[in-house]
Write a protein that holds these residues in place. Structure first.
Motif, PDB file in Angstrom:
ATOM      1  N   VAL A  17     -13.831   7.109  -4.091  1.00 31.00           N
ATOM      2  CA  VAL A  17     -13.753   7.880  -2.857  1.00 31.00           C
ATOM      3  C   VAL A  17     -15.139   7.851  -2.203  1.00 31.00           C
ATOM      4  O   VAL A  17     -16.138   8.113  -2.865  1.00 31.00           O
ATOM      5  CB  VAL A  17     -13.356   9.340  -3.181  1.00 31.00           C
ATOM      6  CG1 VAL A  17     -13.237  10.147  -1.908  1.00 31.00           C
ATOM      7  CG2 VAL A  17     -12.055   9.378  -3.957  1.00 31.00           C
ATOM      8  N   PRO A  18     -15.229   7.494  -0.909  1.00 27.87           N
ATOM      9  CA  PRO A  18     -16.544   7.449  -0.257  1.00 27.87           C
ATOM     10  C   PRO A  18     -17.193   8.836  -0.199  1.00 27.87           C
ATOM     11  O   PRO A  18     -16.524   9.844  -0.380  1.00 27.87           O
ATOM     12  CB  PRO A  18     -16.236   6.940   1.147  1.00 27.87           C
ATOM     13  CG  PRO A  18     -14.857   6.401   1.095  1.00 27.87           C
ATOM     14  CD  PRO A  18     -14.154   7.103  -0.011  1.00 27.87           C
ATOM     15  N   SER A  19     -18.476   8.861   0.055  1.00 23.79           N
ATOM     16  CA  SER A  19     -19.196  10.125   0.113  1.00 23.79           C
ATOM     17  C   SER A  19     -18.757  10.945   1.328  1.00 23.79           C
ATOM     18  O   SER A  19     -18.650  10.423   2.440  1.00 23.79           O
ATOM     19  CB  SER A  19     -20.689   9.840   0.214  1.00 23.79           C
ATOM     20  OG  SER A  19     -21.336  10.956   0.774  1.00 23.79           O
ATOM     21  N   PRO A  20     -18.519  12.245   1.119  1.00 23.57           N
ATOM     22  CA  PRO A  20     -18.153  13.097   2.249  1.00 23.57           C
ATOM     23  C   PRO A  20     -19.334  13.373   3.188  1.00 23.57           C
ATOM     24  O   PRO A  20     -19.188  14.049   4.190  1.00 23.57           O
ATOM     25  CB  PRO A  20     -17.662  14.391   1.569  1.00 23.57           C
ATOM     26  CG  PRO A  20     -18.232  14.370   0.200  1.00 23.57           C
ATOM     27  CD  PRO A  20     -18.475  12.944  -0.168  1.00 23.57           C
ATOM     28  N   PRO A  38     -18.407   9.910   5.904  1.00 22.97           N
ATOM     29  CA  PRO A  38     -17.058   9.336   5.777  1.00 22.97           C
ATOM     30  C   PRO A  38     -16.940   8.074   6.631  1.00 22.97           C
ATOM     31  O   PRO A  38     -17.635   7.950   7.640  1.00 22.97           O
ATOM     32  CB  PRO A  38     -16.152  10.450   6.285  1.00 22.97           C
ATOM     33  CG  PRO A  38     -17.024  11.429   6.977  1.00 22.97           C
ATOM     34  CD  PRO A  38     -18.416  11.228   6.512  1.00 22.97           C
ATOM     35  N   PRO A  39     -16.096   7.127   6.197  1.00 23.63           N
ATOM     36  CA  PRO A  39     -15.943   5.888   6.966  1.00 23.63           C
ATOM     37  C   PRO A  39     -15.498   6.171   8.400  1.00 23.63           C
ATOM     38  O   PRO A  39     -14.830   7.180   8.656  1.00 23.63           O
ATOM     39  CB  PRO A  39     -14.837   5.147   6.213  1.00 23.63           C
ATOM     40  CG  PRO A  39     -14.793   5.754   4.859  1.00 23.63           C
ATOM     41  CD  PRO A  39     -15.245   7.166   5.009  1.00 23.63           C
ATOM     42  N   ARG A  80      -9.453   3.833   4.954  1.00 21.23           N
ATOM     43  CA  ARG A  80      -9.354   2.375   5.172  1.00 21.23           C
ATOM     44  C   ARG A  80     -10.166   1.553   4.173  1.00 21.23           C
ATOM     45  O   ARG A  80      -9.785   0.447   3.825  1.00 21.23           O
ATOM     46  CB  ARG A  80      -9.776   2.019   6.595  1.00 21.23           C
ATOM     47  CG  ARG A  80     -11.259   2.196   6.838  1.00 21.23           C
ATOM     48  CD  ARG A  80     -11.696   1.661   8.174  1.00 21.23           C
ATOM     49  NE  ARG A  80     -13.021   2.124   8.475  1.00 21.23           N
ATOM     50  CZ  ARG A  80     -14.136   1.488   8.077  1.00 21.23           C
ATOM     51  NH1 ARG A  80     -14.068   0.386   7.388  1.00 21.23           N
ATOM     52  NH2 ARG A  80     -15.319   1.993   8.379  1.00 21.23           N
ATOM     53  N   THR A  81     -11.306   2.126   3.659  1.00 21.31           N
ATOM     54  CA  THR A  81     -12.143   1.333   2.745  1.00 21.31           C
ATOM     55  C   THR A  81     -11.441   1.052   1.422  1.00 21.31           C
ATOM     56  O   THR A  81     -11.827   0.152   0.694  1.00 21.31           O
ATOM     57  CB  THR A  81     -13.471   2.050   2.443  1.00 21.31           C
ATOM     58  OG1 THR A  81     -13.181   3.385   1.995  1.00 21.31           O
ATOM     59  CG2 THR A  81     -14.351   2.122   3.676  1.00 21.31           C
ATOM     60  N   ARG A  82     -10.423   1.831   1.099  1.00 21.53           N
ATOM     61  CA  ARG A  82      -9.701   1.603  -0.155  1.00 21.53           C
ATOM     62  C   ARG A  82      -8.252   1.216   0.085  1.00 21.53           C
ATOM     63  O   ARG A  82      -7.498   1.020  -0.854  1.00 21.53           O
ATOM     64  CB  ARG A  82      -9.751   2.866  -1.020  1.00 21.53           C
ATOM     65  CG  ARG A  82     -11.155   3.318  -1.322  1.00 21.53           C
ATOM     66  CD  ARG A  82     -11.138   4.640  -2.050  1.00 21.53           C
ATOM     67  NE  ARG A  82     -10.758   4.500  -3.438  1.00 21.53           N
ATOM     68  CZ  ARG A  82     -10.231   5.487  -4.166  1.00 21.53           C
ATOM     69  NH1 ARG A  82     -10.006   6.666  -3.620  1.00 21.53           N
ATOM     70  NH2 ARG A  82      -9.933   5.292  -5.408  1.00 21.53           N
ATOM     71  N   CYS A  83      -7.857   1.151   1.325  1.00 24.25           N
ATOM     72  CA  CYS A  83      -6.444   0.944   1.651  1.00 24.25           C
ATOM     73  C   CYS A  83      -6.075  -0.523   1.524  1.00 24.25           C
ATOM     74  O   CYS A  83      -6.685  -1.379   2.150  1.00 24.25           O
ATOM     75  CB  CYS A  83      -6.159   1.426   3.073  1.00 24.25           C
ATOM     76  SG  CYS A  83      -4.433   1.258   3.531  1.00 24.25           S
ATOM     77  N   CYS A 126      -8.084  -0.083  12.125  1.00 20.50           N
ATOM     78  CA  CYS A 126      -8.216   1.121  11.301  1.00 20.50           C
ATOM     79  C   CYS A 126      -9.668   1.585  11.259  1.00 20.50           C
ATOM     80  O   CYS A 126      -9.955   2.747  11.004  1.00 20.50           O
ATOM     81  CB  CYS A 126      -7.719   0.861   9.882  1.00 20.50           C
ATOM     82  SG  CYS A 126      -5.949   0.517   9.797  1.00 20.50           S
ATOM     83  N   ALA A 127     -10.614   0.667  11.494  1.00 19.46           N
ATOM     84  CA  ALA A 127     -12.032   1.017  11.454  1.00 19.46           C
ATOM     85  C   ALA A 127     -12.473   1.706  12.736  1.00 19.46           C
ATOM     86  O   ALA A 127     -13.512   2.373  12.768  1.00 19.46           O
ATOM     87  CB  ALA A 127     -12.865  -0.237  11.223  1.00 19.46           C
TER      88      ALA A 127
END
Lengths: 342, 331
Positions: free
Chosen positions: A283-286, A289-290, A296-299, A306-307
């Motif tokens: 999970v990216p850092s809160p 966030p992306p 999207r970074t893990r999808c 999506c970016a």
């Protein structure tokens, strides 16, 4: 701003948060965006399940309803009143209307106080029983409601099992006859055989007393069992809401689908057939966030836009909403992908 | 069948205190073979962790340990403390629940991963470093050449557990012991770790003893399952025995206590009361006070033996309940 569910009679809403933001600042660095734009409503008599992994913001959302953390943006409403900016003094009365049961019953009870004294505390704070006798009989009544003998009032927490302590925690939360009880991982630290007891107790009390629950948990099976509606959180946002049937049978958001596919079931045959949708990375850092969609970074089904586009919750079927530009379609694509990989 | 990597026979662990003797492990037998996974399941106080600690010679001070433990056929009880330590360090890897208790916060992870190899295989300097990079790569840590010099706090929870697994595998152990190794992790991370261990096991032929309370994890990874309660094994069999035709009322009750996916029953089946405390074990069957079957006086006063009810399926009860396992539509 749209609310979490479109067709609701306002009178039925016990509590609501609207575009809630809770950002924690650590020294001079960028804040942690624990909750970052959450809207939801809890209706009288229902259980709203809030599910997500660690760092998703589910517990912080629960704490904000009691003003145990302050919103840095958005509104918190309880019983139709905006409590976001209530003074410390007024907040005390809020905590009679919204109470909380915590994960670790050993940590949430004062080890030096008898169980009776712990339950008496809210009765005194909220001025709910005039005399000692009235308090004593109310404590006895509360203990019996949660399935403990009245003479347990003289025990101290260390003389009780984990399940009994959690029952005391529930009795304490019931003391002020609250409109809403926030249950934050109430079964997570209990033994399996005791978890079922506590879930039955909570459901029974709800039927008896018409209670309203916000059930916060990372345990997907428990949330399905307990909830009338479910909201799935990821990185400070709600990504999908609906009935348990909608969420568990037909997840529309890729994250929900991946989360469900990761939960092992107690059936070896099903486990052998299982095709997991494995998420890569963490999970990216809160803090950062992306951009666009946070997932999207893990999808596995992410597309270019999506970016750039931050998806809002929209209805995929009546009462079922997902925050994904390619909801449903993306899930089908992921499942097809998972089925072909060995 | 091949020789077991670890076999324990009539293992017992007890502690004496002012409150009396606590028999935390009592007459436990099992073995685990190369490439196989044995899951030891139980609630708190069931003795599942203590069994494995005692079996590997790591029981806490004051514990009285009885029984026979063989690692690769060699009797650990007949060894000196130094020999035992060497055998354990060389052939057994451990992964615990909280990776931060296994990692030194002020030492780069690479050095920690190969510390045991320095001790047991005499690996030094550049060799140790390249072995560390290789191990980190094997457990799926991205850019291991850079990460090898990082400290534990620079890793996420799931990545730390991968480091611990790399550390456990450093000496190519024949046996991996995982004690609630995924309990502190999120489900998506848990899925990654379970897949990692499975694929490593397939490649390296490692035997795994997985201690857990999570029946879902067990169903997914185990070949054999031992269900423990009050320090004893109540049921032991293949994963299909345990989930498909559980013979002990406790196993059945445990399986029924979990909410079933897709079935929103009004009430869950419960087991009344709480697991027993080791120094207050009931005299007969440990499960008797909570048992839904509640046979008779015999259950209260006499401990049932572990009886074979099908080849490889043993149950410790006088009265088997009629219900059987997961209900699945006939296909």
């Amino acid at each position: 701003m749209t609310t979490e569910h479109g067709a609701v009679k306002t009178g039925d809403v016990v509590a609501r948060v609207e575009d809630l933001h809770v950002h924690f600042s650590v020294s001079r660095s960028a804040p942690v965006r624990a909750v970052d734009g959450v809207s939801l409503e809890v209706r009288r008599g229902e259980t709203l399940g809030l599910v997500g992994e660690s760092g998703s913001g589910k517990s912080t959302t629960g704490l904000a309803l009691l003003r145990l953390v302050d919103a840095t943006g958005g509104r918190v409403e309880v019983g139709g009143q905006d409590v976001t900016d209530w003074s410390r003094r007024r907040v005390r009365s809020l905590r009679r209307r919204v109470s909380m049961v915590f994960q670790d019953p050993a940590a949430s009870l004062d080890p030096r106080l008898t169980v009776g004294a712990s339950i008496t505390e809210p009765l005194i704070v909220h001025d709910l029983a005039a005399s000692r006798d009235a308090r004593r009989s109310r404590v006895a009544e509360l203990l019996e409601m949660v399935g403990l003998r009245a003479d347990m009032a003289d025990r101290r927490p260390h003389e009780m099992s984990g399940g009994q302590k959690q029952r005391v925690g529930i009795a304490r939360a019931l003391a002020g006859e609250p409109d809403l009880i926030v249950l934050d991982e109430p079964i997570a630290s209990l033994d399996l055989s005791v978890q079922a007891q506590i879930m039955n107790l909570l459901r029974g009390l709800q039927e008896q007393l018409g209670l309203t629950y916000l059930f916060i948990s990372h345990d997907l099976a428990a949330v399905e069992h307990m909830s009338d509606r479910v909201a799935v959180m990821y990185l400070g946002r709600i990504v999908e809401t609906g009935t348990p049937e909608q969420i568990y049978r037909n997840p529309a958001h890729p994250y929900t689908a991946a989360l469900l596919s990761a939960v092992p079931t107690a059936d070896p045959e099903a486990e052998r057939r299982r095709r997991r949708i494995t998420l890569h990375g963490d999970v990216p850092s809160p803090v950062n966030p992306p951009s666009g969609c946070r997932f999207r970074t893990r999808c596995p089904a992410a597309r270019d836009n999506c970016a750039t586009t931050d998806p809002e919750l929209y209805e995929v079927e009546p009462g079922h909403r997902a925050a994904c530009l390619y909801a449903v379609e993306a899930v089908e694509e992921m499942r097809a992908g998972a089925a072909t990989t060995p | 069948m091949s020789e077991p990597v670890l076999s324990i026979e009539n293992l017992s662990v007890s502690f004496s205190s002012r409150r009396g003797v606590a028999r935390v492990v009592d007459g436990v037998d099992w073995e685990v073979h190369p490439g196989q996974t044995l899951a030891v399941v139980g609630e708190s106080g069931s003795g599942k962790s203590m069994t494995v600690l005692a079996a590997t010679g790591l029981s806490p001070r004051g514990a009285k340990v009885g029984g026979t433990v063989r690692l690769r056929g060699e009797d650990l009880g007949a060894m000196s403390e130094v020999e035992r330590r060497r055998a354990r360090g060389r052939h057994v890897g451990f992964v615990y629940q909280d990776p931060m208790t296994s990692l030194n916060p002020v030492m780069p992870v690479g050095r920690q991963v190969t510390e045991a190899s320095e001790e047991h295989l005499g690996l030094r300097g550049d060799d140790a470093r390249s072995r560390a990079v290789e191990l980190l790569d094997m457990v799926g840590i991205p850019s291991p050449e850079q990460r090898v010099d990082n400290y534990p706090h620079q890793f996420s929870g799931g990545m730390r557990q991968r480091v611990v697994i790399a550390m456990a595998l450093a000496n190519d152990p024949e046996l991996l012991i995982a004690d609630e190794a995924t309990t502190a992790l999120d489900v998506t991370t848990q899925a990654q770790i379970l897949e990692l261990v499975e694929s490593l096991q397939e490649r390296l032929g490692t035997a795994v003893v997985w201690i857990t309370h999570d029946l879902g994890v067990v169903a997914g990874i185990a070949d054999q399952v031992a269900v423990m309660y009050g320090g004893r094994i109540l049921e032991h069999g293949t994963v299909d025995h345990i989930f498909g035709s559980p013979g002990h009322p406790y196993t059945q009750a445990l399986l029924a206590a979990r909410p079933q996916p897709g079935v929103r029953a009004d009430r869950l089946a419960t087991i009344p009361g709480a697991p027993p405390v080791p120094h207050q074990l009931p005299p007969g069957c440990a499960f008797y006070p909570r048992c839904p079957v509640r046979g008779d006086e015999r259950c209260r006063t006499e401990e049932p033996p572990l009886t074979e009810i099908a080849p490889g399926h043993r149950v410790r009860t006088f009265y088997r309940a009629p219900h059987s396992g997961i209900e699945r539509p006939a296909s």
